[in-house]
Design a protein around this motif. Sequence first.
Motif, PDB file in Angstrom:
ATOM      1  N   LEU A 183      46.700  47.248  42.971  1.00  0.00           N
ATOM      2  CA  LEU A 183      46.784  45.776  43.007  1.00  0.00           C
ATOM      3  C   LEU A 183      46.036  45.171  41.820  1.00  0.00           C
ATOM      4  CD1 LEU A 183      46.195  45.050  46.814  1.00  0.00           C
ATOM      5  CD2 LEU A 183      48.334  45.580  45.632  1.00  0.00           C
ATOM      6  N   ILE A 184      44.893  45.732  41.509  1.00  0.00           N
ATOM      7  CA  ILE A 184      44.097  45.239  40.373  1.00  0.00           C
ATOM      8  C   ILE A 184      44.842  45.490  39.063  1.00  0.00           C
ATOM      9  CG2 ILE A 184      41.919  45.528  39.101  1.00  0.00           C
ATOM     10  CD1 ILE A 184      40.811  46.505  41.975  1.00  0.00           C
ATOM     11  N   LEU A 185      45.431  46.682  38.934  1.00  0.00           N
ATOM     12  CA  LEU A 185      46.126  47.043  37.695  1.00  0.00           C
ATOM     13  C   LEU A 185      47.449  46.294  37.528  1.00  0.00           C
ATOM     14  CD1 LEU A 185      45.411  50.891  37.692  1.00  0.00           C
ATOM     15  CD2 LEU A 185      44.374  49.173  36.204  1.00  0.00           C
ATOM     16  N   ILE A 186      48.064  45.859  38.634  1.00  0.00           N
ATOM     17  CA  ILE A 186      49.271  45.031  38.544  1.00  0.00           C
ATOM     18  C   ILE A 186      48.907  43.651  37.990  1.00  0.00           C
ATOM     19  CG2 ILE A 186      50.986  43.753  39.925  1.00  0.00           C
ATOM     20  CD1 ILE A 186      51.060  46.234  41.799  1.00  0.00           C
ATOM     21  N   SER A 187      47.757  43.146  38.393  1.00  0.00           N
ATOM     22  CA  SER A 187      47.324  41.814  37.943  1.00  0.00           C
ATOM     23  C   SER A 187      46.870  41.871  36.482  1.00  0.00           C
ATOM     24  CB  SER A 187      46.164  41.326  38.818  1.00  0.00           C
ATOM     25  OG  SER A 187      44.931  41.900  38.367  1.00  0.00           O
ATOM     26  N   PRO A 188      46.815  40.694  35.805  1.00  0.00           N
ATOM     27  CA  PRO A 188      46.317  40.692  34.424  1.00  0.00           C
ATOM     28  C   PRO A 188      44.789  40.621  34.330  1.00  0.00           C
ATOM     29  CG  PRO A 188      47.646  38.714  34.906  1.00  0.00           C
ATOM     30  CD  PRO A 188      47.364  39.401  36.202  1.00  0.00           C
ATOM     31  N   TRP A 189      44.085  40.847  35.447  1.00  0.00           N
ATOM     32  CA  TRP A 189      42.618  40.773  35.417  1.00  0.00           C
ATOM     33  C   TRP A 189      42.041  41.759  34.411  1.00  0.00           C
ATOM     34  CZ3 TRP A 189      38.853  44.526  36.588  1.00  0.00           C
ATOM     35  CH2 TRP A 189      37.532  44.065  36.604  1.00  0.00           C
ATOM     36  N   ASN A 190      40.971  41.359  33.757  1.00  0.00           N
ATOM     37  CA  ASN A 190      40.185  42.294  32.942  1.00  0.00           C
ATOM     38  C   ASN A 190      38.711  42.030  33.166  1.00  0.00           C
ATOM     39  OD1 ASN A 190      39.040  40.492  30.778  1.00  0.00           O
ATOM     40  ND2 ASN A 190      41.215  40.119  30.395  1.00  0.00           N
ATOM     41  N   ASP A 192      36.353  40.844  31.630  1.00  0.00           N
ATOM     42  CA  ASP A 192      35.717  39.628  31.121  1.00  0.00           C
ATOM     43  C   ASP A 192      36.019  38.402  31.976  1.00  0.00           C
ATOM     44  OD1 ASP A 192      34.696  41.060  28.917  1.00  0.00           O
ATOM     45  OD2 ASP A 192      36.617  40.876  27.889  1.00  0.00           O
ATOM     46  N   ARG A 193      36.837  38.573  33.015  1.00  0.00           N
ATOM     47  CA  ARG A 193      37.204  37.442  33.876  1.00  0.00           C
ATOM     48  C   ARG A 193      36.561  37.615  35.251  1.00  0.00           C
ATOM     49  NH1 ARG A 193      42.442  35.772  31.883  1.00  0.00           N
ATOM     50  NH2 ARG A 193      42.609  34.210  33.556  1.00  0.00           N
ATOM     51  N   PRO A 194      36.116  36.509  35.885  1.00  0.00           N
ATOM     52  CA  PRO A 194      35.540  36.612  37.233  1.00  0.00           C
ATOM     53  C   PRO A 194      36.574  37.117  38.233  1.00  0.00           C
ATOM     54  CG  PRO A 194      35.128  34.440  36.267  1.00  0.00           C
ATOM     55  CD  PRO A 194      36.104  35.132  35.374  1.00  0.00           C
ATOM     56  N   LEU A 195      36.111  37.866  39.234  1.00  0.00           N
ATOM     57  CA  LEU A 195      36.986  38.365  40.295  1.00  0.00           C
ATOM     58  C   LEU A 195      36.274  38.196  41.633  1.00  0.00           C
ATOM     59  CD1 LEU A 195      39.165  41.556  40.354  1.00  0.00           C
ATOM     60  CD2 LEU A 195      37.695  41.049  42.290  1.00  0.00           C
ATOM     61  N   VAL A 196      36.991  37.642  42.607  1.00  0.00           N
ATOM     62  CA  VAL A 196      36.441  37.456  43.955  1.00  0.00           C
ATOM     63  C   VAL A 196      37.417  38.017  44.974  1.00  0.00           C
ATOM     64  CG1 VAL A 196      35.788  35.770  45.725  1.00  0.00           C
ATOM     65  CG2 VAL A 196      35.110  35.385  43.358  1.00  0.00           C
ATOM     66  N   ASP A 197      36.882  38.745  45.957  1.00  0.00           N
ATOM     67  CA  ASP A 197      37.655  39.158  47.121  1.00  0.00           C
ATOM     68  C   ASP A 197      37.012  38.505  48.341  1.00  0.00           C
ATOM     69  OD1 ASP A 197      38.957  40.279  49.252  1.00  0.00           O
ATOM     70  OD2 ASP A 197      38.493  42.373  48.759  1.00  0.00           O
ATOM     71  N   PRO A 198      37.637  37.447  48.913  1.00  0.00           N
ATOM     72  CA  PRO A 198      37.018  36.736  50.036  1.00  0.00           C
ATOM     73  C   PRO A 198      37.176  37.426  51.388  1.00  0.00           C
ATOM     74  CG  PRO A 198      39.057  35.656  49.388  1.00  0.00           C
ATOM     75  CD  PRO A 198      38.861  36.791  48.435  1.00  0.00           C
ATOM     76  N   PHE A 199      37.958  38.511  51.435  1.00  0.00           N
ATOM     77  CA  PHE A 199      38.097  39.322  52.656  1.00  0.00           C
ATOM     78  C   PHE A 199      37.755  40.762  52.289  1.00  0.00           C
ATOM     79  CE2 PHE A 199      41.097  35.786  53.009  1.00  0.00           C
ATOM     80  CZ  PHE A 199      40.835  35.280  54.276  1.00  0.00           C
ATOM     81  N   CYS A 200      36.558  40.996  51.787  1.00  0.00           N
ATOM     82  CA  CYS A 200      36.271  42.280  51.131  1.00  0.00           C
ATOM     83  C   CYS A 200      36.131  43.450  52.091  1.00  0.00           C
ATOM     84  CB  CYS A 200      35.040  42.166  50.237  1.00  0.00           C
ATOM     85  SG  CYS A 200      33.479  42.099  51.119  1.00  0.00           S
ATOM     86  N   GLY A 201      35.905  43.197  53.392  1.00  0.00           N
ATOM     87  CA  GLY A 201      35.756  44.313  54.325  1.00  0.00           C
ATOM     88  C   GLY A 201      34.695  45.277  53.848  1.00  0.00           C
ATOM     89  N   SER A 202      35.054  46.549  53.712  1.00  0.00           N
ATOM     90  CA  SER A 202      34.078  47.557  53.274  1.00  0.00           C
ATOM     91  C   SER A 202      33.947  47.638  51.751  1.00  0.00           C
ATOM     92  CB  SER A 202      34.424  48.928  53.862  1.00  0.00           C
ATOM     93  OG  SER A 202      35.763  49.269  53.586  1.00  0.00           O
ATOM     94  N   GLY A 203      34.535  46.661  51.044  1.00  0.00           N
ATOM     95  CA  GLY A 203      34.262  46.517  49.615  1.00  0.00           C
ATOM     96  C   GLY A 203      35.211  47.215  48.671  1.00  0.00           C
ATOM     97  N   THR A 204      36.345  47.701  49.187  1.00  0.00           N
ATOM     98  CA  THR A 204      37.201  48.567  48.372  1.00  0.00           C
ATOM     99  C   THR A 204      37.716  47.890  47.102  1.00  0.00           C
ATOM    100  OG1 THR A 204      37.873  49.646  50.422  1.00  0.00           O
ATOM    101  CG2 THR A 204      39.149  50.165  48.456  1.00  0.00           C
ATOM    102  N   PRO A 206      36.602  45.095  45.337  1.00  0.00           N
ATOM    103  CA  PRO A 206      35.562  44.883  44.320  1.00  0.00           C
ATOM    104  C   PRO A 206      35.040  46.181  43.702  1.00  0.00           C
ATOM    105  CG  PRO A 206      35.136  43.503  46.228  1.00  0.00           C
ATOM    106  CD  PRO A 206      36.252  44.426  46.607  1.00  0.00           C
ATOM    107  N   ILE A 207      34.900  47.232  44.524  1.00  0.00           N
ATOM    108  CA  ILE A 207      34.394  48.513  44.011  1.00  0.00           C
ATOM    109  C   ILE A 207      35.389  49.122  43.027  1.00  0.00           C
ATOM    110  CG2 ILE A 207      33.829  50.913  44.642  1.00  0.00           C
ATOM    111  CD1 ILE A 207      32.630  49.722  47.280  1.00  0.00           C
ATOM    112  N   GLU A 208      36.678  49.123  43.389  1.00  0.00           N
ATOM    113  CA  GLU A 208      37.691  49.665  42.476  1.00  0.00           C
ATOM    114  C   GLU A 208      37.746  48.862  41.178  1.00  0.00           C
ATOM    115  OE1 GLU A 208      39.653  52.477  42.713  1.00  0.00           O
ATOM    116  OE2 GLU A 208      38.473  52.974  44.480  1.00  0.00           O
ATOM    117  N   ALA A 209      37.600  47.535  41.276  1.00  0.00           N
ATOM    118  CA  ALA A 209      37.594  46.697  40.068  1.00  0.00           C
ATOM    119  C   ALA A 209      36.405  47.036  39.176  1.00  0.00           C
ATOM    120  CB  ALA A 209      37.559  45.216  40.463  1.00  0.00           C
TER     121      ALA A 209
END
Length: 382
Positions: A183-190, A192-204, A206-209
């Motif tokens: 999911l992260i790699l499909i998105s254009p996130w890199n 240098d850009r902020p990333l938030v997961d508001p339903f992070c559960g066990s953190g998967t 954010p940790i993968e990012a």
Amino acid sequence: MSKFEYVAPCHFGIEAVLKREIQDLGYEIVEVEDGKITFSGESEAIARANIFLRTAERILLKVGKFQAKTFDELFENTKAIEWERYLPKNAKFWVTKATTVKSDLKSTPDIQSIMKKAIVDRMKVAYKTESLDETGAEYPIRVTLLKDEVVVGLDTTGLGLHKRGYRKATAKAPIKETLAAALILISPWNKDRPLVDPFCGSGTIPIEAAMIGAKIAPGMNRSFIAESWTNIVPKKEWYSAIEEAYARINRDVIMNIQGYDISDDMVKAARENAQRAEVDQLIHFQQRAVKDLKHPKKYGFIITNPPYGERLSEKEYMPELYGEIGEVLKNMETWSCFIISGYEDAQKYIGKKATKNRKIYNGMMKTYFYQFMGPKPPRARE
């Protein structure tokens, strides 16, 4: 050195991501099919693919492909494979999994036992012996039958590649690490850009990012069944791949990654998991409801896996929950939002049509990856 073909299964819908990953490692793509990529490489590809690929479920060394409509054909074609090329005399081997779709051969236990017998017969002749003691290294075999075409592979991975080793505590409906990375790699996130997961559960997510941003190889802190296959993969190739993984890590990276969850227990679990993944210093976890989500920075990314309402007790809360997500998007208008969900009315209650909508299978469940693209940040002045 010998060249082999490898099969890398993946979640349905993320084949393009895995294909790009394999090409980035320098390997040639042989075939792209639903839920799997076949590629070629020398023996060191076993070590490198297992250690570096983020979105593959496992790596199979392809040893045979043939047609079989009857059990006799299955036996003879299995026996015709040069098993002695792959299995030493004392190898411990078994058909660990057989799947059959739209094929005449439907009984997986029979497929497994017939193939095992065929391999034993071949090995006895090849090694000129009356019996095989099977006291050596383990060589699990996986076979798929699709429309009577049989593909046979040795499982080089063992425990699936989503088992990175960091996730000891999990949420009720955790997302697999391999899918989170996709999911992260499909998105254009890199990074240098902020990333938030508001339903992070066990953190998967954010940790993968954080691992992607810091270039931490997903398989560098675990072991693989093929490490004992010294007849195919010399030990030095594993050491070389690990050295390459350590050399790639960006230890000076600074990222703005945050994970929120309404459950304090989940936030604690996420922090522990991030610590095991050695990225805890790169992520801020906090107990917070999605309706309270704010961020001082612009042009960030929300990438998240909210509840789908698959449990009857949760269904009545879904309109309110997805409505709150919609309000967050209104208030964070420069942000892009990526949501994987099996909730059919997600867009209706978010109140906005996704820029893109991609079908992805999360296990056997059909889900949609809704992509709400925000504006691009202005270019920095030179």
